[in-house]
Design a protein around this motif. Structure first.
Motif, short mmCIF file in Angstrom:
data_model
loop_
_atom_site.label_atom_id
_atom_site.label_comp_id
_atom_site.label_asym_id
_atom_site.label_seq_id
_atom_site.Cartn_x
_atom_site.Cartn_y
_atom_site.Cartn_z
N ARG A 65 0.80 -1.22 0.00
CA ARG A 65 0.00 0.00 0.00
C ARG A 65 0.83 1.27 0.00
O ARG A 65 0.44 2.28 -0.59
CB ARG A 65 -0.92 0.00 1.22
N LEU A 66 1.99 1.22 0.65
CA LEU A 66 2.75 2.44 0.88
C LEU A 66 4.10 2.48 0.19
O LEU A 66 4.66 3.58 0.02
CB LEU A 66 2.96 2.65 2.39
N CYS A 88 3.48 9.26 4.54
CA CYS A 88 2.80 8.02 4.94
C CYS A 88 3.20 7.57 6.34
O CYS A 88 2.76 6.49 6.79
CB CYS A 88 3.09 6.90 3.94
N GLU A 91 0.33 6.61 8.83
CA GLU A 91 -0.40 5.42 8.38
C GLU A 91 0.45 4.17 8.59
O GLU A 91 -0.05 3.13 9.03
CB GLU A 91 -0.79 5.56 6.91
N LEU A 95 -0.47 0.88 10.98
CA LEU A 95 -0.54 -0.49 10.50
C LEU A 95 0.33 -1.43 11.34
O LEU A 95 -0.09 -2.53 11.72
CB LEU A 95 -0.10 -0.55 9.03
#
Length: 435
Positions: A65-66, A88, A91, A95
């Motif tokens: 995702r990142l 990021c 986030e 996670l």
């Protein structure tokens, strides 16, 4: 039982090198990202390299995702996420925290612990070091003082076979006979013998003693061997802390065994794979986690040799063979005869702006010649030689004008060197500097 013997520690380590640190430690972590040419980089500490399946899936999700989608293994059994997009950080932290990979934000960069990856799986070690690992990680995260450790400070937990004792840890704990443990600092061969049940606490106290000596002496050392003080000063500090904590101990000289990491293939109750150049693609990581999910322990163990160990308890012979075939088909090394475990490289171009070459492409392109080398090879994009492992090997360092400088240390003498202008001529260059 503590041995009834004692000898004074040497006044100074013969391998110690004083280093003046006039700036803060910029080692990356999960909350402190590093700006690289291919995007931001996060280094996720994985104590002992041990990951549950849910944690492994969370790392893969974060990379997909990142970042660039891959997981990059380090020489300390940690994971780097590369190519992370701007902004990021929050986030990513969320996670990893949800997966239990961020138990203490204040300690996330100091949870550097390597451990014998086959401990408890092949019958070779003197004891299973997992209880030490859990206790030491918990103690690190509970200590206010250890937040001052640098991101480079390293603990090693050896089950007695000697595989992680040669990794240059700052504090090494090795299983010994009579239910004892030997705790050593830096490169010295001297140690404190303590009861095995006190090993994790003794390791923490030794690290805190290092910090205390640094503060008192005004030293800004990141590693034990960098302290520019007589060894006896640190020795007395450790003795004092152990005594004040009620940890019985005896100083003694040790002969530390040395062993290699796990070879690829089935070893005892574990599947061992090597990851070429430490880079795991998303599909490869999914195959590993799929196999792990089928087992009783449902875990992966990342190794300091850029490999992965999967305990296979609960699988029968056919299921184990099928799992090994799946991992091989995914491009992971399962054959002990492969030359890949003898080849390493830094990230190189295009990920690093300081690199003078695409070292990974050059290493892969000359793999056949590397397999015939009498020593392992390590390819570096510049003189910093990032990620360079310990031990005797042939160094290939890219130079600004193009090509590589090859060098190998000669026992008792100067290094032998030659120039490699074209990686396809590696076999000829190796013949020029090796007997």
């Amino acid at each position: 039982m503590l041995a009834a013997m004692s000898s004074a520690l040497s006044s100074a380590s013969s391998q110690a090198t004083a280093v003046s640190r006039d700036r803060g430690d910029a080692c990356p972590g999960t909350l402190r990202l590093h700006a690289a040419d291919d995007g931001a980089l996060a280094r996720v500490r994985i104590p002992g390299g041990v990951l549950g399946v849910v944690q492994a899936e969370a790392l893969a999700d974060a990379a997909r995702r990142l970042g660039d989608g891959d997981l990059h293994l380090t020489s300390r059994g940690n994971v780097q996420l590369r190519g992370l997009r701007d902004g990021c950080g929050a986030e990513l932290a969320g996670l990893l925290d949800a997966a239990g990979l961020l138990p203490s934000p204040a300690h996330e960069r100091v949870r550097n612990i390597v451990a014998s990856p086959l401990s408890g799986l092949d019958g070779r070690g003197l004891r299973d070091v997992r209880p030490w690992l859990s206790a030491l990680d918990a103690a690190l995260c509970a200590s206010d003082g250890t937040r001052e450790l640098s991101g480079r400070f390293l603990f090693a937990l050896d089950d007695g076979r000697g595989d992680v004792t040669g990794l240059g840890a700052d504090v090494t704990v090795r299983a010994a006979g009579d239910d004892d443990a030997l705790v050593a600092l830096g490169s010295t061969d001297d140690a404190w013998r303590v009861a095995a049940g006190e090993a994790a606490r003794a390791a923490l106290l030794a690290a805190e003693a290092f910090l205390g000596v640094g503060r008192e002496s005004g030293e800004r050392a990141w590693r034990v061997d960098e302290l520019a003080v007589p060894a006896r000063v640190l020795t007395r500090a450790v003795d004092r802390r152990l005594s004040e904590a009620g940890v019985a101990h005896v100083k003694e000289r040790t002969d530390t065994p040395r062993a290699d990491g796990p070879p690829p293939g089935l070893v005892g109750d574990a599947l061992c794979v090597h990851v070429p150049l430490g880079r795991l693609t998303g599909p490869q990581w999914r195959e590993l986690t799929h196999v792990a999910a089928l087992t009783r322990d449902a875990e992966l163990r990342l190794t300091p040799w850029r490999g992965v160990v999967v305990p296979v308890g609960g699988l029968d012979t056919t299921e184990t063979a099928d799992a090994l075939d799946r991992l091989s088909a995914a491009g992971l090394v399962t054959d002990a005869a492969s030359p890949w475990p003898r080849v390493g490289a830094c990230i190189g171009r295009p990920g690093c702006g300081k690199s003078h070459a695409d070292v990974r492409a050059d290493a892969a392109g000359s793999l056949s010649a590397a397999g015939r080398s009498p020593l392992p090879l390590y390819w570096s994009g510049c003189e910093r030689r990032c990620g360079h492992p310990r031990g005797e090997r042939i160094d290939l360092v890219a130079v600004p004008e193009g090509g590589y400088r090859l060098s190998v240390g000669a026992p008792g003498g100067p290094a032998r060197t030659t120039v490699l202008t074209d990686p396809s001529d590696l076999a000829t260059a190796l013949a020029a500097i090796t007997p």
